[in-house]
Motif scaffolding. Structure first.
Motif, PDB file in Angstrom:
ATOM      1  N   PHE A 170      87.632  -4.790  65.079  1.00 35.79           N
ATOM      2  CA  PHE A 170      87.460  -6.238  64.862  1.00 35.79           C
ATOM      3  C   PHE A 170      88.807  -6.949  64.833  1.00 35.79           C
ATOM      4  N   GLU A 171      89.796  -6.283  64.213  1.00 34.91           N
ATOM      5  CA  GLU A 171      91.144  -6.889  64.178  1.00 34.91           C
ATOM      6  C   GLU A 171      91.689  -7.047  65.601  1.00 34.91           C
ATOM      7  N   GLN A 172      91.515  -6.014  66.393  1.00 34.23           N
ATOM      8  CA  GLN A 172      92.007  -6.026  67.780  1.00 34.23           C
ATOM      9  C   GLN A 172      91.326  -7.129  68.601  1.00 34.23           C
ATOM     10  N   ILE A 173      89.990  -7.298  68.401  1.00 33.18           N
ATOM     11  CA  ILE A 173      89.238  -8.326  69.138  1.00 33.18           C
ATOM     12  C   ILE A 173      89.769  -9.714  68.752  1.00 33.18           C
ATOM     13  N   ALA A 174      90.011  -9.891  67.452  1.00 29.91           N
ATOM     14  CA  ALA A 174      90.514 -11.190  66.974  1.00 29.91           C
ATOM     15  C   ALA A 174      91.886 -11.482  67.577  1.00 29.91           C
ATOM     16  N   LYS A 175      92.745 -10.424  67.674  1.00 23.95           N
ATOM     17  CA  LYS A 175      94.085 -10.616  68.247  1.00 23.95           C
ATOM     18  C   LYS A 175      94.005 -11.072  69.705  1.00 23.95           C
ATOM     19  N   GLN A 176      92.946 -10.636  70.402  1.00 25.56           N
ATOM     20  CA  GLN A 176      92.801 -11.015  71.818  1.00 25.56           C
ATOM     21  C   GLN A 176      92.312 -12.459  71.967  1.00 25.56           C
ATOM     22  N   GLY A 177      91.996 -13.120  70.827  1.00 23.51           N
ATOM     23  CA  GLY A 177      91.625 -14.544  70.880  1.00 23.51           C
ATOM     24  C   GLY A 177      90.141 -14.814  70.833  1.00 23.51           C
ATOM     25  N   PHE A 178      89.331 -13.772  70.629  1.00 22.62           N
ATOM     26  CA  PHE A 178      87.885 -13.999  70.533  1.00 22.62           C
ATOM     27  C   PHE A 178      87.521 -14.275  69.078  1.00 22.62           C
ATOM     28  N   VAL A 179      86.511 -15.136  68.869  1.00 22.03           N
ATOM     29  CA  VAL A 179      86.189 -15.521  67.477  1.00 22.03           C
ATOM     30  C   VAL A 179      84.827 -15.023  67.022  1.00 22.03           C
ATOM     31  N   LYS A 180      83.943 -14.658  67.983  1.00 20.04           N
ATOM     32  CA  LYS A 180      82.602 -14.217  67.590  1.00 20.04           C
ATOM     33  C   LYS A 180      82.293 -12.840  68.193  1.00 20.04           C
ATOM     34  N   VAL A 181      81.489 -12.073  67.451  1.00 20.58           N
ATOM     35  CA  VAL A 181      80.968 -10.814  67.974  1.00 20.58           C
ATOM     36  C   VAL A 181      79.470 -10.754  67.682  1.00 20.58           C
ATOM     37  N   ARG A 182      78.763  -9.912  68.458  1.00 20.43           N
ATOM     38  CA  ARG A 182      77.338  -9.699  68.171  1.00 20.43           C
ATOM     39  C   ARG A 182      77.214  -8.283  67.650  1.00 20.43           C
ATOM     40  N   VAL A 183      76.818  -8.160  66.374  1.00 22.16           N
ATOM     41  CA  VAL A 183      76.696  -6.827  65.755  1.00 22.16           C
ATOM     42  C   VAL A 183      75.223  -6.548  65.525  1.00 22.16           C
ATOM     43  N   ASP A 184      74.747  -5.480  66.135  1.00 27.57           N
ATOM     44  CA  ASP A 184      73.342  -5.069  66.001  1.00 27.57           C
ATOM     45  C   ASP A 184      72.372  -6.224  66.232  1.00 27.57           C
ATOM     46  N   GLY A 185      72.654  -7.028  67.275  1.00 29.04           N
ATOM     47  CA  GLY A 185      71.728  -8.094  67.668  1.00 29.04           C
ATOM     48  C   GLY A 185      71.947  -9.417  66.963  1.00 29.04           C
ATOM     49  N   VAL A 186      72.932  -9.499  66.049  1.00 28.62           N
ATOM     50  CA  VAL A 186      73.182 -10.764  65.324  1.00 28.62           C
ATOM     51  C   VAL A 186      74.593 -11.246  65.654  1.00 28.62           C
ATOM     52  N   VAL A 187      74.719 -12.526  66.104  1.00 25.70           N
ATOM     53  CA  VAL A 187      76.034 -13.086  66.422  1.00 25.70           C
ATOM     54  C   VAL A 187      76.693 -13.562  65.136  1.00 25.70           C
ATOM     55  N   VAL A 188      77.913 -13.073  64.849  1.00 24.91           N
ATOM     56  CA  VAL A 188      78.642 -13.460  63.613  1.00 24.91           C
ATOM     57  C   VAL A 188      80.089 -13.806  63.971  1.00 24.91           C
ATOM     58  N   ASP A 189      80.742 -14.597  63.051  1.00 24.18           N
ATOM     59  CA  ASP A 189      82.168 -14.895  63.234  1.00 24.18           C
ATOM     60  C   ASP A 189      82.981 -13.712  62.749  1.00 24.18           C
ATOM     61  N   ILE A 190      84.152 -13.505  63.387  1.00 21.18           N
ATOM     62  CA  ILE A 190      85.041 -12.426  62.935  1.00 21.18           C
ATOM     63  C   ILE A 190      85.833 -12.953  61.745  1.00 21.18           C
ATOM     64  N   THR A 191      85.776 -12.199  60.622  1.00 18.35           N
ATOM     65  CA  THR A 191      86.537 -12.604  59.427  1.00 18.35           C
ATOM     66  C   THR A 191      87.598 -11.562  59.134  1.00 18.35           C
ATOM     67  N   LYS A 192      88.548 -11.908  58.282  1.00 13.80           N
ATOM     68  CA  LYS A 192      89.636 -10.984  57.972  1.00 13.80           C
ATOM     69  C   LYS A 192      89.090  -9.780  57.206  1.00 13.80           C
ATOM     70  N   GLY A 193      89.512  -8.591  57.601  1.00  7.69           N
ATOM     71  CA  GLY A 193      89.079  -7.350  56.901  1.00  7.69           C
ATOM     72  C   GLY A 193      87.620  -7.012  57.129  1.00  7.69           C
ATOM     73  N   MET A 194      87.021  -7.605  58.148  1.00  4.92           N
ATOM     74  CA  MET A 194      85.590  -7.372  58.427  1.00  4.92           C
ATOM     75  C   MET A 194      85.337  -5.913  58.840  1.00  4.92           C
ATOM     76  N   LYS A 195      84.259  -5.321  58.286  1.00  2.20           N
ATOM     77  CA  LYS A 195      83.857  -3.984  58.735  1.00  2.20           C
ATOM     78  C   LYS A 195      82.354  -3.813  58.551  1.00  2.20           C
ATOM     79  N   VAL A 196      81.808  -2.742  59.129  1.00  2.00           N
ATOM     80  CA  VAL A 196      80.368  -2.497  59.018  1.00  2.00           C
ATOM     81  C   VAL A 196      80.148  -1.137  58.351  1.00  2.00           C
TER      82      VAL A 196
END
Length: 944
Positions: A170-196
């Motif tokens: 998630f940190e790497q995705i955020a560094k590339q400039g993306f702000v949202k991800v879809r985790v297990d079918g749900v679209v969420v914003d990337i937050t600091k220290g985010m994990k599943v």
């Protein structure tokens, strides 16, 4: 036609036993060289003509390149004229690698890989649907057409069905400039220290862009950039998700399943190779089989306790760490080292085999308190597997292998390839299914294929199909229709391997080449002989010269020119005794001419032996192509097992009967092919198998060392008075260890002088004059002869010389009886012909004391033997049977078959068309069978 000189002229050939011969061999003809075994046929064909051709080829390289090739010695010949490039097709050139198959040797498999890479249709291994792949432009147009005026998310899948917390991702995705991800079918914003949750299975996609589909130029540009970015992040796969929908649609540049989104990389020929990481099954590394621990071998007798060796790999109880761990496991699972294995619970057995890591509390009886024990136990099964896979030592690997079985790989089911490769199909068959077909079925498949494909596919495949079909046809021409492409080259007989090389050579369509073949008819039934001769004639008609070293009557009669070398073998041979057209041969008074004209022949016995009335019966054999065969082997007779090549003779005898007997008498470990039961083994004492593997081919090996008679001779020399005074031991008389040998040449008798750019020169050692031993050793004499003199004696001389020493005399007499009286005791094994080596091996086995109740198995003992040699050999075998022993011979040679007391004929065809018991009984009874191919030729032989 290329205008060469008309003939090959050989002047003054003196290699091995050739007596300074001059010979003219016509070019572009089929020339057969025949003569007694050991008369000098191979010396002329291979060691003179072929060796000179090779040497001339290497001479064309630069001096720099030659020093790496190692020079080739110039054969001992004055000159050879009219020599064209030479190709030798010998018997001993097959690869023993488990990765080498009939398909790889003939290069047919390489063309199949190309066919599948360029024209194969891919199917999903999940749903069986046909895979699709799109270009970026096609994807853009499809999105515009199917989602017009709709809001969509473009996603790039990065994780599919895998566990982990993915914080770094998630940190790497955020560094590339993306702000949202879809985790297990749900679209969420990337937050600091985010994990599943790390213990759950997740699907994660990056939301690359959110857009409304409209038909404008700006939108097209943006969509193209988005597709490009998504393809980069999602490794050539992207997903399109309509707002408010749950199920996304997949698009891929690679091949992709339209429903589940799994994708395959674009196929290359390597994708279908079991020798490349891109194509091989990862579980068995492309071998098609794996070794698995067999529980029955670990607990061979479940009535035993652990203390007395119930666990075979650990042996009897001793004070060691392994047994201390077992004591602890015993406390946990309520057993001890005195409990029989069969009384230990299933759960405990599972822990012993597969290991465990656990803690448990136990009341200490002595202290009255609870103690915590921790078990961290690898498990016997895991330990054996790890030792087998990772140990460097061969002996440890061999130890581990004793407790394992070789099984078909469960992942790829023996096909050797990964599942992606197996889901590419041409005409509904994958590449492994094609490799499994008999060559005859494969030919049929490719005959029909052009009608079943069309358009571009046909255009691409046309050339490849042509190449495959011609190569397959050549294999059919040399009588190999029963083989399949996935047959391992290790399991091929010498004759089969040679005929495969012959087919490959015919396929190369070279012109103006000199081919030299070494007995190509070995292991070939009379029925297929005609095909082989036609193949050789085809090779000649292309404009090549063909020289064949052969004893086969049909081949001699069909030759354009025959050269007979003799008159006897070894030092009594090496001269040209007749040459000319086959019909001219009859005018000469030679052994070959006598046998061909029928003046001499191997007599059919007046009556067949009755045997001793007992028999061994083997029932329900189903190995390879055998179709539930039940065969009886009457004892006290000479039994012939016959049938066309590939009918199942070797499977029945070498792969089923011999391993069963070897395990019964000598605890052999080779696993027999499947069978139901065997009866009558108690009627014989032991089994001796004499197969075709070559004897030691190093210059230090010789008939005396191979047969073991040299050890007896050395012991005899130590008993002479002078040796006893000097305290010499048997090692003193060996040229392989320090002490008695000449140290200048290290017991070789020759010294090698290295010449940088020229071939190495061998000169006689000046210290010992080629005697191999030092002065002190040579001073010891027995009946006036030193050990070096004994090695120079011929077998005939040695038989008389050692007449009074039974141990030595018996072994030497057997060598003489198989017709090898002319070779010397110390002759290097490298200079023995194939037929001589085969008979030395035979003599070694036959000189073992027979019990009058021994079962001998001989696999094609007539390899390399002339008619006269076969007669001598049959006399030896007849004598053994007369003493009450049983001899079983797997053979195609009619001279042997007609002398058998009992014949078992397997057929009718080779491969899938074989594996049945066609006929059995005396030769006369078998002749009555109308369908048997053997019967047809036997009737001719017996004049019925």
């Amino acid at each position: 036609m290329i205008n060469y000189e008309e003939n090959i002229e050989v002047k003054g050939a003196r290699v091995h036993n050739l007596k300074n011969i001059d010979i003219t061999i016509p070019r572009e003809k089929l020339v057969v060289i025949t003569g007694l075994s050991g008369s000098g046929k191979s010396s002329l064909a291979f060691d003179t003509i072929y060796a000179e051709g090779q040497r001339r080829y290497i001479e064309t390289f630069s001096a720099y390149a030659r020093q790496f090739l190692g020079g080739l010695e110039r054969p001992d010949v004055d000159k050879i004229d009219g020599l064209s490039p030479v190709i030798a097709i010998e018997q001993k050139t097959t690869s023993k690698s488990p990765r080498s198959t009939v398909g790889t040797i003939t290069e047919i498999y390489d063309f199949l890989r190309l066919l599948y890479a360029r024209t194969g249709d891919a199917y999903s291994y999940n749903t069986g649907e046909k895979m699709v792949s799109y270009s970026d432009d096609q994807i853009r147009d499809l999105i515009k057409k199917d989602y017009d005026q709709k809001k969509i998310n473009i996603l790039a899948p990065v994780i599919r069905s895998r566990k982990g917390h993915y914080r770094e991702l998630f940190e790497q995705i955020a560094k590339q400039g993306f702000v949202k991800v879809r985790v297990d079918g749900v679209v969420v914003d990337i937050t600091k220290g985010m994990k599943v949750d790390r213990y759950k299975v997740h699907d994660i996609e990056i939301v690359i862009d959110r857009l409304k589909v409209i038909d404008t130029e700006d939108f097209d540009k943006r969509l193209s950039e988005t597709i490009n970015t998504a393809m980069y992040s999602g490794e050539n796969v992207l997903m399109v998700l309509e707002e408010g929908q749950k199920i996304a649609r997949y698009f891929s540049r690679d091949l992709m399943c339209p429903t589940t989104g799994i994708s395959y990389p674009n196929p290359e020929p390597n994708t279908f190779s079991f020798n490349s990481p891109k194509g091989m099954c990862s579980h068995c590394s492309g071998l098609g089989h794996v070794y698995q621990v067999n529980e029955k071998k670990i607990f061979p007798n479940k009535k035993l306790t652990i203390k007395v060796g119930g666990i075979a790999p650990l042996g009897e109880y001793k004070s060691s760490w392994a047994f201390k761990q077992i004591d602890t496991i015993g406390q946990r699972y309520k057993f001890d080292i005195n409990t029989p294995i069969e009384k230990i619970s299933e759960e405990a057995i599972n822990v012993l085999l597969n290991g465990t890591v656990e803690s448990f509390d136990l009341d200490s009886k002595t202290l009255g308190v609870k103690r915590t024990y921790k078990i961290d136990y690898e498990g016997i099964s895991n330990f054996i597997t790890n030792q087998f896979n990772e140990a460097d030592s061969t002996s440890i690997k061999r130890w581990a292998k004793e407790y394992m079985d070789k099984i078909t790989c469960p992942t790829c089911d023996g096909s050797r390839l990964r599942k992606e490769s197996l889901n590419f199909k041409v005409d509904e068959k994958n590449i492994a299914e094609l490799a499994h077909l008999d060559i005859s079925e494969l030919a049929e498949f490719f005959k029909k294929l052009p009608k079943k494909i069309q358009g571009n596919q046909l255009k691409i495949a046309e050339e490849i199909i042509k190449e495959i079909s011609t190569r397959v046809q050549f294999l059919l021409d040399v009588g190999l229709d029963y083989l399949s492409l996935n047959r391992s080259s290790k399991s091929l007989s010498g004759g089969e391997a040679q005929r495969i090389r012959l087919a490959t050579q015919i396929g190369s369509q070279l012109v103006g080449v000199l081919y030299i073949l070494d007995e190509p008819s070995i292991g070939l039934h009379q029925r297929d002989n005609e095909r082989l001769i036609k193949s050789l004639e085809a090779l000649r008609d292309l404009g090549n010269s063909v020289i064949v070293v052969e004893h086969d009557k049909d081949m001699i009669e069909r030759a354009d020119h025959v050269i007979d070398i003799g008159p006897k073998a070894g030092k009594y041979g090496g001269e040209i005794i007749s040459e000319g057209k086959p019909e001219d041969l009859k005018n000469f008074n030679t052994l070959t001419a006598d046998y061909i004209s029928g003046k001499k022949q191997i007599e059919v016995p007046k009556q067949r032996r009755k045997g001793n009335g007992k028999k061994i019966t083997l029932s329900g054999c189903t190995g390879n192509n055998l179709k539930n065969v039940t065969a009886s082997f009457p004892l006290g007779k000479l039994i012939g097992v016959t049938g066309v090549s590939g009918s199942g003779k070797s499977t029945l005898i070498n792969e089923t009967l011999y391993p069963i007997m070897n395990a019964y008498y000598f605890n052999g470990v080779k696993k027999p092919m499947p069978y139901k039961k065997i009866t009558g083994l108690e009627h014989i004492d032991k089994v001796i198998d004499i197969n075709q593997s070559p004897i030691g081919r190093t210059p230090r090996s010789n008939p005396a060392t191979y047969t073991g008679v040299f050890s007896e001779i050395r012991s005899l020399f130590t008993k002479t008075p002078e040796a006893a005074i000097r305290g010499y031991k048997p090692g003193r008389f060996s040229f392989n260890v320090k002490g008695g040998r000449c140290e200048t040449c290290q017991g070789g008798g020759l010294r090698v002088i290295e010449m940088n750019f020229l071939p190495d020169v061998y000169v006689e050692c000046e210290t010992c004059n080629g005697k191999r031993f030092n002065r002190e050793t040579l001073e010891i004499r027995y009946k006036g002869k030193s050990i070096a003199d004994v090695l120079e004696m011929t077998i005939n001389e040695a038989v008389d010389f050692f007449e009074l020493i039974p141990k030595i005399h018996r072994k030497l007499k057997t060598i003489k009886e198989v017709g090898l009286g002319y070779i010397s005791l110390g002759q290097q094994s490298t200079t023995l012909s194939g037929g001589e080596a085969q008979r030395i091996k035979l003599a070694t086995e036959l000189s073992k004391r027979d019990t009058g109740n021994t079962f001998y198995i001989l696999d094609e003992p007539t390899t390399g033997l002339h008619f006269e040699d076969i007669r001598v050999l049959m006399e030896v075998l007849e004598r053994l049977v007369d003493k009450g022993n049983t001899i079983l011979v797997i053979e195609h040679n009619m001279d042997v078959i007609k002398m058998a007391d009992y014949i078992i004929d397997i057929g009718y065809e080779g491969g899938k068309g074989g594996g049945k018991l066609v006929a059995k009984g005396t030769p006369e009874e078998v002749c009555k069978d109308k369908k048997s191919y053997t019967a047809k030729f036997l009737r001719k032989e017996l004049g019925l």
